[in-house]
Design a protein around this motif. Structure first.
Motif, short mmCIF file in Angstrom:
data_model
loop_
_atom_site.label_atom_id
_atom_site.label_comp_id
_atom_site.label_asym_id
_atom_site.label_seq_id
_atom_site.Cartn_x
_atom_site.Cartn_y
_atom_site.Cartn_z
N PRO A 119 3.47 18.57 6.97
CA PRO A 119 2.72 18.34 5.72
C PRO A 119 3.59 17.77 4.59
O PRO A 119 3.15 16.88 3.86
N ALA A 120 4.82 18.26 4.47
CA ALA A 120 5.70 17.75 3.41
C ALA A 120 6.04 16.28 3.65
O ALA A 120 6.10 15.49 2.70
N GLN A 121 6.26 15.91 4.91
CA GLN A 121 6.58 14.52 5.22
C GLN A 121 5.38 13.61 4.96
O GLN A 121 5.54 12.48 4.50
N LEU A 122 4.17 14.10 5.24
CA LEU A 122 2.97 13.31 4.94
C LEU A 122 2.80 13.10 3.44
O LEU A 122 2.45 12.02 2.98
N ARG A 123 3.05 14.16 2.67
CA ARG A 123 2.95 14.03 1.20
C ARG A 123 3.98 13.05 0.67
O ARG A 123 3.74 12.38 -0.35
N ALA A 124 5.11 12.93 1.35
CA ALA A 124 6.18 12.03 0.91
C ALA A 124 5.91 10.57 1.26
O ALA A 124 6.56 9.68 0.71
N LEU A 125 4.96 10.31 2.16
CA LEU A 125 4.65 8.92 2.51
C LEU A 125 4.08 8.19 1.29
O LEU A 125 3.30 8.77 0.53
N PRO A 126 4.46 6.93 1.11
CA PRO A 126 3.93 6.18 -0.04
C PRO A 126 2.45 5.86 0.16
O PRO A 126 1.93 5.87 1.28
N ASP A 127 1.78 5.58 -0.95
CA ASP A 127 0.39 5.13 -0.88
C ASP A 127 0.35 3.82 -0.09
O ASP A 127 1.28 3.01 -0.14
N ALA A 128 -0.75 3.61 0.63
CA ALA A 128 -0.91 2.39 1.42
C ALA A 128 -0.98 1.19 0.50
O ALA A 128 -1.61 1.25 -0.56
N PRO A 129 -0.35 0.08 0.89
CA PRO A 129 -0.44 -1.13 0.06
C PRO A 129 -1.87 -1.66 0.03
O PRO A 129 -2.67 -1.40 0.93
N ALA A 130 -2.19 -2.40 -1.01
CA ALA A 130 -3.54 -2.94 -1.17
C ALA A 130 -3.86 -3.96 -0.07
O ALA A 130 -4.98 -4.03 0.39
N GLN A 131 -2.87 -4.74 0.33
CA GLN A 131 -3.07 -5.76 1.36
C GLN A 131 -2.52 -5.24 2.69
O GLN A 131 -1.32 -5.13 2.87
N LEU A 132 -3.42 -4.94 3.61
CA LEU A 132 -3.05 -4.47 4.94
C LEU A 132 -3.73 -5.34 5.99
O LEU A 132 -4.84 -5.82 5.77
N GLU A 133 -3.07 -5.51 7.14
CA GLU A 133 -3.71 -6.18 8.26
C GLU A 133 -4.48 -5.12 9.04
O GLU A 133 -3.88 -4.28 9.71
N LEU A 134 -5.79 -5.13 8.92
CA LEU A 134 -6.64 -4.18 9.63
C LEU A 134 -7.03 -4.78 10.98
O LEU A 134 -7.40 -5.95 11.06
N LEU A 135 -6.95 -3.98 12.02
CA LEU A 135 -7.31 -4.46 13.35
C LEU A 135 -8.83 -4.41 13.53
O LEU A 135 -9.49 -3.48 13.06
N PRO A 136 -9.39 -5.41 14.24
CA PRO A 136 -10.84 -5.41 14.49
C PRO A 136 -11.26 -4.19 15.31
O PRO A 136 -10.48 -3.65 16.11
#
Length: 148
Positions: A119-136
């Protein structure tokens, strides 16, 4: 007896692999395959991206606390696959989107379990960038299986 069990297991597994071989599989290039030995030990299975969306993500503890829900599957600039996750918050307030590496997650029935991050490592992850390559939604990815 043991040989018969092996043959039955192979007959069960091989048709599924044949289907996966003919489909478009994300991360099929050797450089993009799962690198984590722990993830490889989970027997990665093909799963459609569209089948992951909306699944509940839980932590790998006896309490199995809900961590969030799958929003999409992404491919980073480095070619690595990840799960875009709505994480945290309460009743939809205060949630944030993070990208968790695919090899850190595993399937447990209809749930997705975060295996290699606490849980601590997940909280430390940065917010997702606005531009992401989403897979179909029809793209196949390989995700490990979790044991209870």
């Amino acid at each position: 007896m043991r040989r018969n069990l092996v043959l039955v297991a192979m007959a069960t597994i091989l048709p599924g692999l044949a289907v996966a071989q003919g489909a478009h599989v994300a991360g099929g290039a050797p450089a993009e395959r799962l690198r984590s030995e722990a993830a490889q030990a989970r027997f990665p299975q093909p799963v459609r991206v569209g089948d992951l969306v909306g699944r509940t993500v839980i932590e790998d503890t006896q309490q199995q606390a809900v961590l969030g829900h799958v929003v999409a599957t992404t491919r980073g600039a480095d070619g690595k696959l990840g799960i875009l996750l709505e994480h945290g918050g309460f009743l939809g307030l205060g949630t944030r989107r993070i990208v968790v590496p695919m090899e850190a997650m595993a399937l447990l029935g209809r749930l997705v379990v975060v295996k290699d991050l606490g849980p601590a490592q997940l909280r430390a992850l940065p917010d997702a960038p606005a531009q992401l390559e989403l897979l179909p939604a029809d793209t196949l990815v390989r995700m490990g299986l979790a044991r209870n």
